[in-house]
Each structure stands twice: as C-alpha cells, then as structure tokens.
Write a protein that holds these residues in place. Structure first.
Motif, mmCIF file in Angstrom:
data_model
loop_
_atom_site.group_PDB
_atom_site.id
_atom_site.type_symbol
_atom_site.label_atom_id
_atom_site.label_comp_id
_atom_site.label_asym_id
_atom_site.label_seq_id
_atom_site.Cartn_x
_atom_site.Cartn_y
_atom_site.Cartn_z
ATOM 1 N N TYR A 40 38.357 25.290 38.292
ATOM 2 C CA TYR A 40 38.973 26.536 38.749
ATOM 3 C C TYR A 40 40.219 26.816 37.913
ATOM 4 O O TYR A 40 40.791 25.916 37.305
ATOM 5 N N LEU A 41 40.636 28.080 37.900
ATOM 6 C CA LEU A 41 41.845 28.484 37.191
ATOM 7 C C LEU A 41 42.913 28.879 38.210
ATOM 8 O O LEU A 41 42.611 29.584 39.188
ATOM 9 N N PRO A 42 44.151 28.446 38.006
ATOM 10 C CA PRO A 42 45.218 28.872 38.921
ATOM 11 C C PRO A 42 45.527 30.352 38.741
ATOM 12 O O PRO A 42 45.558 30.860 37.622
ATOM 13 N N ILE A 43 45.735 31.033 39.844
ATOM 14 C CA ILE A 43 46.018 32.466 39.816
ATOM 15 C C ILE A 43 47.340 32.706 40.531
ATOM 16 O O ILE A 43 47.517 32.263 41.668
ATOM 17 N N ALA A 44 48.265 33.402 39.879
ATOM 18 C CA ALA A 44 49.537 33.739 40.506
ATOM 19 C C ALA A 44 49.352 34.961 41.383
ATOM 20 O O ALA A 44 48.703 35.935 40.982
ATOM 21 N N PRO A 45 49.894 34.955 42.611
ATOM 22 C CA PRO A 45 49.746 36.137 43.482
ATOM 23 C C PRO A 45 50.502 37.321 42.922
ATOM 24 O O PRO A 45 51.586 37.182 42.336
ATOM 25 N N GLU A 46 49.929 38.503 43.104
ATOM 26 C CA GLU A 46 50.569 39.723 42.621
ATOM 27 C C GLU A 46 51.449 40.300 43.729
ATOM 28 O O GLU A 46 50.973 40.598 44.819
ATOM 29 N N VAL A 47 52.754 40.440 43.458
ATOM 30 C CA VAL A 47 53.696 41.005 44.419
ATOM 31 C C VAL A 47 54.009 42.436 43.977
ATOM 32 O O VAL A 47 54.519 42.656 42.873
ATOM 33 N N PRO A 65 29.938 51.768 23.251
ATOM 34 C CA PRO A 65 30.576 53.078 23.091
ATOM 35 C C PRO A 65 31.557 53.069 21.933
ATOM 36 O O PRO A 65 32.165 52.048 21.636
ATOM 37 N N PRO A 66 31.727 54.204 21.246
ATOM 38 C CA PRO A 66 32.586 54.240 20.055
ATOM 39 C C PRO A 66 34.042 53.981 20.369
ATOM 40 O O PRO A 66 34.721 53.288 19.662
ATOM 41 N N ALA A 67 34.563 54.581 21.419
ATOM 42 C CA ALA A 67 35.970 54.367 21.755
ATOM 43 C C ALA A 67 36.062 54.104 23.240
ATOM 44 O O ALA A 67 35.329 54.669 24.026
ATOM 45 N N TYR A 68 36.917 53.243 23.622
ATOM 46 C CA TYR A 68 37.010 52.874 25.029
ATOM 47 C C TYR A 68 38.472 52.696 25.375
ATOM 48 O O TYR A 68 39.281 52.336 24.531
ATOM 49 N N LYS A 69 38.813 52.909 26.618
ATOM 50 C CA LYS A 69 40.209 52.768 27.031
ATOM 51 C C LYS A 69 40.691 51.359 26.774
ATOM 52 O O LYS A 69 40.100 50.406 27.250
ATOM 53 N N GLN A 70 41.757 51.219 26.014
ATOM 54 C CA GLN A 70 42.266 49.910 25.620
ATOM 55 C C GLN A 70 43.406 49.515 26.537
ATOM 56 O O GLN A 70 44.284 50.302 26.835
ATOM 57 N N HIS A 71 43.398 48.290 26.978
ATOM 58 C CA HIS A 71 44.503 47.727 27.752
ATOM 59 C C HIS A 71 44.875 46.403 27.137
ATOM 60 O O HIS A 71 44.005 45.583 26.870
ATOM 61 N N GLU A 72 46.125 46.172 26.936
ATOM 62 C CA GLU A 72 46.568 44.845 26.502
ATOM 63 C C GLU A 72 46.922 44.086 27.769
ATOM 64 O O GLU A 72 47.987 44.266 28.350
ATOM 65 N N VAL A 73 46.018 43.283 28.259
ATOM 66 C CA VAL A 73 46.230 42.558 29.501
ATOM 67 C C VAL A 73 46.412 41.096 29.167
ATOM 68 O O VAL A 73 45.544 40.484 28.549
ATOM 69 N N GLN A 74 47.500 40.540 29.565
ATOM 70 C CA GLN A 74 47.753 39.126 29.311
ATOM 71 C C GLN A 74 47.067 38.286 30.378
ATOM 72 O O GLN A 74 46.699 38.777 31.444
ATOM 73 N N GLY A 75 46.896 36.998 30.129
ATOM 74 C CA GLY A 75 46.271 36.094 31.089
ATOM 75 C C GLY A 75 47.109 36.004 32.350
ATOM 76 O O GLY A 75 48.332 36.008 32.321
ATOM 77 N N LEU A 76 46.423 35.941 33.481
ATOM 78 C CA LEU A 76 47.105 35.957 34.770
ATOM 79 C C LEU A 76 47.454 34.555 35.231
ATOM 80 O O LEU A 76 47.254 34.195 36.369
ATOM 81 N N ASP A 77 47.877 33.715 34.289
ATOM 82 C CA ASP A 77 48.241 32.374 34.712
ATOM 83 C C ASP A 77 49.749 32.287 34.944
ATOM 84 O O ASP A 77 50.304 31.235 34.910
ATOM 85 N N LEU A 82 33.523 32.104 42.979
ATOM 86 C CA LEU A 82 33.509 31.906 44.428
ATOM 87 C C LEU A 82 34.227 33.047 45.139
ATOM 88 O O LEU A 82 33.770 33.530 46.175
ATOM 89 N N THR A 83 35.332 33.496 44.572
ATOM 90 C CA THR A 83 36.075 34.594 45.191
ATOM 91 C C THR A 83 35.689 35.950 44.625
ATOM 92 O O THR A 83 36.139 36.981 45.147
ATOM 93 N N ARG A 84 34.899 35.964 43.550
ATOM 94 C CA ARG A 84 34.501 37.196 42.857
ATOM 95 C C ARG A 84 35.725 37.990 42.402
ATOM 96 O O ARG A 84 35.764 39.226 42.511
ATOM 97 N N GLY A 85 36.729 37.279 41.910
ATOM 98 C CA GLY A 85 37.934 37.929 41.403
ATOM 99 C C GLY A 85 38.201 37.484 39.974
ATOM 100 O O GLY A 85 37.736 36.430 39.535
ATOM 101 N N ILE A 86 38.975 38.291 39.230
ATOM 102 C CA ILE A 86 39.301 37.958 37.849
ATOM 103 C C ILE A 86 40.373 36.870 37.839
ATOM 104 O O ILE A 86 41.455 37.042 38.404
ATOM 105 N N ALA A 87 40.061 35.737 37.209
ATOM 106 C CA ALA A 87 41.009 34.626 37.137
ATOM 107 C C ALA A 87 41.852 34.697 35.870
ATOM 108 O O ALA A 87 43.002 34.248 35.877
ATOM 109 N N LYS A 88 41.314 35.231 34.790
ATOM 110 C CA LYS A 88 42.062 35.276 33.526
ATOM 111 C C LYS A 88 41.416 36.290 32.592
ATOM 112 O O LYS A 88 40.198 36.501 32.638
#
Length: 547
Positions: free
Chosen positions: A401-408, A535-547, A54-60
């Motif tokens: 829906y998933l709860p999303i913490a606001p980013e400060v 692709p063979p190699a891609y930029k890796q990010h360790e991103v934790q869930g945004l809950d 609905l918001t077209r944003g990443i929830a997790k």
C-alpha cells in the motif's frame, strides 16, 4: 480480508460491470501489482496514476513522461515500476518517492516492457522492428536476444513464470525458448494453422500459477500450451496445444489476452469493440461475454492476481468487472431465520436466563479439556494466495500500500510555513512575494533530487523513423508525432498556467468555466482524431505525488 475464503465452489470469474476509475487523463494501459492492492495506469499525457484498489482512490500520481505511456510493469516486491512511452524512452521509477532511477533511450518505439519475475536487476524490452533487448540495470548494459530469422524482426517476447526462460515469437510463427542467463536456445517450435501455412505471433502470456502459457496469433486463434511439454520436445519440436480458443461466429481478432489469477480462466479482449470473452482453460468452453459501451475500442485488459476482477480500458476510462454480490441474511448464524412477515416469538425455557439452573455439568473431554492450553496470537501465518509454490514465507519488504496524506480544505494554520514570530520580524513588506516561498519551505530544505542517469541503447539496423502504433494517424509522419503528449517545452511552465497548450487546427474548442481564464480555450477531453486512439491535445495538469 480472508483470502483463504476466496476458493469458492461457484464460478470464479466476473459477471457484471462494477464501476469505473476516472484518471482525469485518458488511460491507455494498466497493470496490477503482484498482490492486486495497487493498480498502475499509464495515461495519454505521460502520467502514471497509481490507484489503491481496495479503496478505489488515487494513491499517487507520477509525472513520468512527456509523451503517452504505452507499457507498464511492476517489480516483484512492488517498490519499482518500469514504464515505456511513445517517444522511445524506458524509465524506472521508485514508487514511494516518485523519483526516476534510470532512463534508457531506444532508436525505435517500445511495444512492451517487462520486469524479470524474480530478479529486480533485469528488464525485458520489445522494441518495434527489432530483436528483443534484455537490460541489466546495475551496469546499464544490454543484450540483444538471438532471433530465428534476421530478415523478420517483428518479434514479441516474454519471461516465463519464474524468469528462467525467455519465449520469443516472430511474424512467421516461430517460437524460440532461450535460457535467460546465457541466451542459449533450449527449445523451438512453429505455430501452424493446420496445414503448412504459418501465422504471425502477436503476444505471449504466462499464467501466474502452473506451467501454462497462451499465444495470441494473427489467425484469431488463442493457443494454450504446457511449458513443460515445450521443453521436453526440444528444438524443432511439434507440441500440440492444450486448447484452441476462438470466436467461430464473428471471427473476432484479439487485442489483449491474459490468464486469471489462479490460471483456470482465460480472458481475451476484442480488437473490434469493448467486449471481453472468458473461457475455462481445462475444458475450453466459453463461459461469459462481458459487453462494454457500444462503439468503444478496447485498449488493455488486466485480471486481478487474487480475486475474480477484471480491469479493462476503453475511451480513456478504466472499467472494473466483478461478481454480483448477493446478500445472504441467513448466513449470520446457524439458527438465523428470514421472515416474510412478523410472527409472535415464543420464548424457550431458560433461553434468557443468566445461568441455566437445570443444566447438568458436562465432563471435561475433547475440546473443553484443551481450553486451558495457551493460544498463539502473535505469530502470523503466511497467506497462501500471496506465496508462490516454491516459497514458504511472504516477502515482508513488499510494498502493498502507499501512504496517503489527508486533504484539508481550510487549514487553520500553514503546517509547512515558518513560525509566526518570523512574519512579525520581516514586516508586511515581504508578504506579497513571500507567500510562495512560505508555502514551499519543505522543498527548499529537502536534499536536491538526484538526476536520473540516461543511457542510449544502440541497435544495429533498426529504423529510427518508426511511429508507435498508438500514434498511428493517417497523414504525414510529422502530424503523427505531434498527435499526443505534452507540448514541447511546457513541462516547467505548467504550474503557473495549466492551460498553456494551444489547440491544433480542426479541433472543437469550448470556453472554460469562470471568468478568470477568459479568452482561453481547451480541447474537449473525449475528442479523438480520425483513426487515432489518442486525442491530439488534452487538459494538462502538473500534479505532484500525494505522498
């Protein structure tokens, strides 16, 4: 959101592109939950990105696998997600916490996973070069489904709409209908090309409403059948398809097919280009062709369960297709008028009077007489679009829906750190090494995560050296297996240095922006190797869930 108003009198299919969803990583597969509020996207670097649609944003973001995610499926209540990766592992995830509940290791690559439509304890798995497997999650047991021909193990399978039966199809065009509970053969038939020749079954898809299902075959024809007729014909029946859908001009092979949410339309994605063909099921006529970027290959297609919206994946990006929204200003009020130019307004008699002196008192009849009755404003009627035909009430435990913490960006004080008094007691001597500890006290105080139970599934006679079709590259098998995913042993190191992965030979590399990472290189995100969709190699990010 008035879902009751969605039953429009016009066409109920998308007409144009409506933006894209960029998952940072390269997207490979996607699936909506039962209500269409969340979209799960499996990526090339093993992560699962869950979008709030609905918001077209990443929830997790769930760091699910090391290798690319090749198949996803939601549970009925939306709390669980099952995923399969190209390293032959099937994992079950708790969507709210992002924790892995169970893992199953198979000897061969997984082509498809599917949750039982009603029973959250069963998962259907289609391994490559093997008979389909029905997993029972409670006791981690599995049942290998019977097949028509033991020599032909290129079998696809799918639950029907309510999970009462499992439909399987092999490379010789034979469809078997098995009872889910005891795997007994209930009905069977063979898909033929008009003569005695048979054609391989590529996929079986069921509509969310009604009893229809479609079969995508190697002869480039989509056949639509009625499930009730199949069961009536019994074993070795000869049912006739309701519709045969194909591209007669270009003879297009189909990569992925699915029904619309109401089951009235069928969309098929071309295996040659980013093009979506939409047919009306009842008539069989082609109503729309949606063209994406020229030269891109389509990977996956998903139709929104409730709305006329389609999500398609090509070149690692999720494209959204929707209807053209035309503003209708005259719909605001019955006497609202659109004016081409300014006109002088003539006030009607007593139009702006607080009380109309000339108005006669009407008699209390009909609706006016019922004005004193109490109106129920507390009870909530179930939304028909969210209920099945055999249900009267909605599932109130469902995860919509998933709860999303606001980013400060610049917090004034650290909300997770210790109180200021503790800093003064320790003194400034510990400030250098203690910063990291102060930032993560919540992880130390929280209970340790339980380790997911891994079960190894033994399948007789299944080759263990098969490579998943997503990783199919020309060359030896060693290069195939290293073509995608995180480098081995880099999972725990990514927090400190996200660009540890070294580029392979022959890649085009670009220097990173900024002087801090001088001398380190990174592969171009859109760079693909020849013949590969990953692709063979891609930029890796360790991103934790945004809950």
């Amino acid at each position: 959101m008035n879902l009751e108003l969605l039953e429009s009198f016009g066409q109920n299919y998308p007409e144009e592109a409506d933006g894209t969803l960029d998952c940072i990583s390269m997207a490979l597969t996607c699936t909506f939950n039962r209500w269409g509020t969340l979209l799960a996207v499996g990526c090339n670097d093993g992560r699962i990105v869950i979008w709030d649609f609905l918001t077209r944003g990443i929830a997790k973001i769930i760091s699910a696998h090391i290798h690319p995610v090749c198949s996803l499926c939601w549970s009925r209540d939306g709390h669980k997600l099952v995923s399969a990766s190209t390293d032959n592992i099937v994992s079950l995830w708790d969507v709210l916490t992002g924790d892995c509940d169970q893992r199953f290791r198979f000897p061969s690559p997984i082509l498809k996973v599917q949750y039982h439509p009603r029973d959250p304890n069963k998962v259907l798995v289609c391994p490559m070069k093997s008979a389909p497997v029905l997993l029972t999650l409670a006791d981690s047991k599995h049942v290998v489904l019977p097949v028509d021909d033991d020599s032909d193990l290129n079998v696809v399978a799918a639950f029907d709409r309510r999970g009462e039966y499992i439909y399987t199809g092999n490379a010789k065009g034979k469809i078997l209908v098995l009872k889910t509970d005891n795997q007994d053969l209930v009905a069977s038939f063979r898909v033929t090309t008009g003569t005695s020749n048979t054609t391989a079954i590529k996929s079986i898809e069921f509509a969310r409403k009604g009893s229809c299902f479609l079969i995508n075959t190697a002869d480039r024809i989509i056949r639509v059948y009625d499930g009730r007729e199949i069961l009536t014909c019994g074993r070795d029946g000869e049912p006739e398809p309701m519709q045969k859908l194909q591209d007669l001009v270009n003879r297009t092979p189909w990569k992925k097919c699915c029904f619309s949410g109401d089951g009235e339309y069928i969309v098929a994605g071309s295996a040659r280009q980013h093009a979506l063909y939409i047919w009306e099921k009842s008539i069989g006529n082609l109503v729309k062709i949606l063209h994406g970027t020229r030269g891109e290959l389509l990977l996956d297609v998903a139709w929104h369960p409730v709305r006329p919206i389609i999500a398609s994946i090509s070149s690692g990006v999720v494209s959204i297709w929707a209807q053209n929204q035309v503003e209708n200003w005259s719909a605001f009020a019955p006497d609202f008028k659109e004016l081409d130019e300014n006109v002088e307004y003539e006030e009607r008699e007593s139009e702006f009077d607080i009380e109309d002196e000339d108005k006669s008192e009407p008699e209390q009849t009909g609706a006016d007489a019922a004005e004193d009755e109490e109106v129920d404003v507390t009870s909530v009627d179930p939304i028909v679009a969210f209920c099945s035909s055999d249900e009267e009430l909605e599932d109130f435990k469902a995860l919509l829906y998933l709860p999303i913490a606001p980013e400060v960006e610049d917090p004034e004080e650290n909300p997770f750190g210790p109180p200021p008094e503790s800093n003064t007691e320790d003194g400034p001597a510990h400030s250098g090494s203690g910063d990291k500890k102060q930032r993560q006290p919540s992880a130390e105080g929280a209970p340790p995560k339980k380790k997911a139970r891994t079960t190894t599934i033994e399948l007789q006679g299944v080759p263990s050296d098969e490579v998943h079709p997503l990783l199919g590259v020309k060359g030896d098998s060693k290069s195939k297996k290293k073509a995608a995913g995180r480098p081995k042993g880099s999972k725990g190191k990514e927090r400190d240095s996200p660009f540890k992965s070294k580029p392979f030979k022959g890649e085009r590399v670009f220097p990173l922006e900024g002087g801090a990472a001088k001398g380190k290189v990174q592969a171009e995100p859109g760079q693909l190797t020849a013949g590969s969709l990953v692709p063979p190699a891609y930029k890796q990010h360790e991103v934790q869930g945004l809950d």
